[in-house]
Design a protein around this motif. Structure first.
Motif, mmCIF file in Angstrom:
data_model
loop_
_atom_site.group_PDB
_atom_site.id
_atom_site.type_symbol
_atom_site.label_atom_id
_atom_site.label_comp_id
_atom_site.label_asym_id
_atom_site.label_seq_id
_atom_site.Cartn_x
_atom_site.Cartn_y
_atom_site.Cartn_z
ATOM 1 N N UNK A 85 0.819 -1.215 0.000
ATOM 2 C CA UNK A 85 0.000 0.000 0.000
ATOM 3 C C UNK A 85 0.855 1.268 0.000
ATOM 4 N N UNK A 86 0.238 2.433 -0.190
ATOM 5 C CA UNK A 86 0.955 3.708 -0.298
ATOM 6 C C UNK A 86 1.085 4.105 -1.762
ATOM 7 N N UNK A 87 1.397 5.368 -2.010
ATOM 8 C CA UNK A 87 1.406 5.905 -3.374
ATOM 9 C C UNK A 87 2.205 5.097 -4.386
ATOM 10 N N UNK A 88 3.375 4.588 -3.980
ATOM 11 C CA UNK A 88 4.220 3.842 -4.920
ATOM 12 C C UNK A 88 3.592 2.487 -5.269
ATOM 13 N N UNK A 89 2.659 2.037 -4.445
ATOM 14 C CA UNK A 89 1.960 0.780 -4.734
ATOM 15 C C UNK A 89 1.064 0.913 -5.966
ATOM 16 N N UNK A 90 0.937 2.140 -6.476
ATOM 17 C CA UNK A 90 0.218 2.324 -7.750
ATOM 18 C C UNK A 90 1.080 1.841 -8.917
ATOM 19 N N UNK A 91 2.374 1.626 -8.658
ATOM 20 C CA UNK A 91 3.310 1.217 -9.722
ATOM 21 C C UNK A 91 3.033 -0.214 -10.199
ATOM 22 N N UNK A 92 2.791 -0.342 -11.499
ATOM 23 C CA UNK A 92 2.379 -1.645 -12.051
ATOM 24 C C UNK A 92 3.447 -2.714 -11.892
ATOM 25 N N UNK A 93 4.691 -2.318 -12.146
ATOM 26 C CA UNK A 93 5.794 -3.267 -12.064
ATOM 27 C C UNK A 93 5.943 -3.793 -10.620
ATOM 28 N N UNK A 94 5.812 -2.899 -9.643
ATOM 29 C CA UNK A 94 5.907 -3.295 -8.232
ATOM 30 C C UNK A 94 4.742 -4.213 -7.842
ATOM 31 N N UNK A 95 3.554 -3.887 -8.290
ATOM 32 C CA UNK A 95 2.377 -4.715 -7.982
ATOM 33 C C UNK A 95 2.575 -6.131 -8.497
ATOM 34 N N UNK A 96 3.071 -6.229 -9.742
ATOM 35 C CA UNK A 96 3.275 -7.547 -10.357
ATOM 36 C C UNK A 96 4.351 -8.328 -9.607
ATOM 37 N N UNK A 97 5.441 -7.650 -9.248
ATOM 38 C CA UNK A 97 6.553 -8.328 -8.576
ATOM 39 C C UNK A 97 6.139 -8.818 -7.185
ATOM 40 N N UNK A 98 5.357 -8.017 -6.460
ATOM 41 C CA UNK A 98 4.926 -8.409 -5.112
ATOM 42 C C UNK A 98 3.921 -9.561 -5.173
ATOM 43 N N UNK A 99 3.078 -9.506 -6.180
ATOM 44 C CA UNK A 99 2.106 -10.578 -6.346
ATOM 45 C C UNK A 99 2.835 -11.901 -6.626
ATOM 46 N N UNK A 100 3.888 -11.803 -7.429
ATOM 47 C CA UNK A 100 4.687 -12.995 -7.759
ATOM 48 C C UNK A 100 5.399 -13.527 -6.505
#
Ligand code: KG4
Ligand code: ZN
Length: 319
Positions: free
Chosen positions: A253-268
Motif C-alpha cells: 500500500x501507499x502511493x508507490x503501490x500504484x506502480x504496475x511493475x511493483x504490484x506484479x513483482x509483489x504478487x509474484x
C-alpha cells in the motif's frame, strides 16, 4: 457515516464512508498544477490551497448526507497543510456536536484495502509512499510493529528524484514509471543498495548510481533500469521479512503501490511463498480521505480533545 478529511501533503480530499467500509463519496483534488513549476511541493502554497479548496471539496463529498463522526489526518505531514485539515475538521465537528478522530496517515494507508475487500490482521504490510518506506507487522488493528524502514530516501522520493535527474518533471513517480514501461528489454545494471543483506532499506545509493549514468544511455532504458532496481530492493526486503515472520498474508500500500511493475513483482513473491496478497486499486493507494475514514472504524478510539492538534512528526506507535 463518517466524514473523513486528508490534507497532509498536496492532495486536498474529503470522503464519506459508512461503517461497512463502503465509499459513499471520495473527492480528491491533486494540487499538481500548483506545484509543478517549482519541481516539488511548496509547503506554503499547499497550505493556502487546502484552505481555499477544502470548503468546496467537503461540500461536494457531503452532498445531502449527515455524518455522525469526523476523521482527519493528524500527522505525519506538512505542518501547515495538516493544520488546515485538522482545524476544519474540529470546527465542523464542534458546530454539529460530533466527535472528531485524529488518524495517523500511515494507518490510513494500511486501511485502504478494507474499502475493497476483507483483509484481517495479522499480516505484513509494505507501505511505500513519498515520505515512508516501511515494513509493518500488523498484529491487530491498532497494534503495529515496524520491522524495517528506510535509512535515507523513501521509495517514492527516490522515484521523484530519479525522475528529476531524467528531467521528467513533477510528480516524478508516475512519469518515470510511464517512461520505463515504454522501454524495450535492454537494462543497465544499477547497484547501490548500501543496506544489502540487512532488513532496512536504502535508496540514495541507487539515485547516485543513476546520476552517473545520465546522458550515457537512453532515458527510457535508465528509467526502466532504475524502476527494476527499486522494485528488486523492495521485493528482497519484503521476502526477508516474510521469512522471519509467521504471517501468511501480505499487503502492499501507499502511493508507490500504484506502480504496475511493483504490484506484479509483489504478487509474484506472494505466490512463490504461498501467502495471500492484497493491494488496493491505484486510486486508493495514493493519498485520499476514504482510507482515513476506514481507519477510524476498526477499533474504538478516543476523540481529539480541544487542546489536541496536528502532529507533523507523530510515529505510528505514539498514535
Ligand atoms: O501516498 P502518496 O500519495 O503520498 C504520500 O503519503 O507521500 O505517495 C506519493 C508518492 C510520490 O512520491 C509519487 O511519485 C509516488 O508515490 N508514485 C509512484 C507512482 N504513483 C505515485 N511511484 C512510482 N510509480 C507510480 N506509478
Ligand atoms: Zn500517503
Amino acid at each position: 457515516m463518517i466524514l473523513a478529511i486528508e490534507t497532509s501533503c498536496d492532495e486536498t480530499s474529503a470522503a464519506i464512508v459508512d461503517r461497512d467500509f463502503r465509499i459513499l463519496s471520495n473527492v480528491v483534488y491533486s494540487q499538481i498544477e500548483d506545484h509543478e513549476r517549482f519541481g516539488g511541493v511548496v509547503p506554503e502554497i499547499a497550505s493556502r490551497r487546502h484552505l481555499e479548496l477544502l470548503p468546496e471539496i467537503v461540500t461536494r463529498a457531503l452532498g445531502d448526507r449527515c455524518p455522525t463522526q469526523v476523521a482527519v489526518t493528524r500527522g505525519p505531514g506538512l505542518i501547515g497543510a495538516l493544520l488546515v485539515g485538522v482545524t476544519f475538521a474540529k470546527a465542523f465537528a464542534l458546530a454539529r456536536g460530533l466527535p472528531v478522530y485524529g488518524i495517523h496517515h500511515i494507518e490510513g494507508h494500511l486501511h485502504a484495502v478494507l474499502l475493497e475487500r476483507k483483509f484481517p490482521p495479522p499480516f505484513l504490510a509494505l507501505v511505500v509512499s513519498g515520505g515512508h518506506t516501511e515494513l509493518i507487522h500488523v498484529r491487530a488493528w491498532g497494534d503495529y510493529e515496524r520491522v524495517a524502514r528506510t535509512t535515507d530516501d523513501a521509495a517514492g522520493e527516490a522515484f521523484d528524484k530519479a525522475a528529476a535527474l531524467l528531467a521528467l518533471g513533477f510528480p516524478g513517480g508516475p512519469k518515470l514509471a510511464a517512461l520505463a514501461d515504454s522501454a524495450g528489454p535492454e537494462r543497465i545494471h544499477i547497484a547501490g543498495d548500501i543496506m544489502a543483506g540487512r532488513d532496512d532499506f536504502s535508496f540514495s545509493g541507487l539515485k547516485t548510481a543513476l546520476r552517473l549514468l545520465v546522458g550515457k544511455h537512453e532515458p527510457a532504458i535508465l528509467a526502466a533500469s532504475f524502476q527494476d532496481a527499486v522494485v528488486k530492493t523492495l521485493v528482497q526486503k519484503t521476502e526477508r521479512a516474510l521469512k522471519k515472520s509467521s504471517v501468511d498474508r501480505l499487503l502492499l500500500t501507499g502511493g508507490v503501490a500504484a506502480n504496475r511493475s511493483l504490484r506484479a513483482a509483489m504478487s509474484k513473491l506472494a505466490e512463490a511463498r504461498g501467502v495471500e496478497f492484497a493491494v488496493p486499486s491505484a486510486e486508493l493507494c495514493t493519498d485520499n480521505a476514504a482510507m482515513i475514514g476506514a481507519a477510524a472504524l476498526t477499533y474504538p478510539r478516543e476523540a481529539m480533545k480541544d487542546d489536541e492538534s496536528a502532529m507533523p512528526m507523530i510515529s505510528l506507535s505514539e498514535n
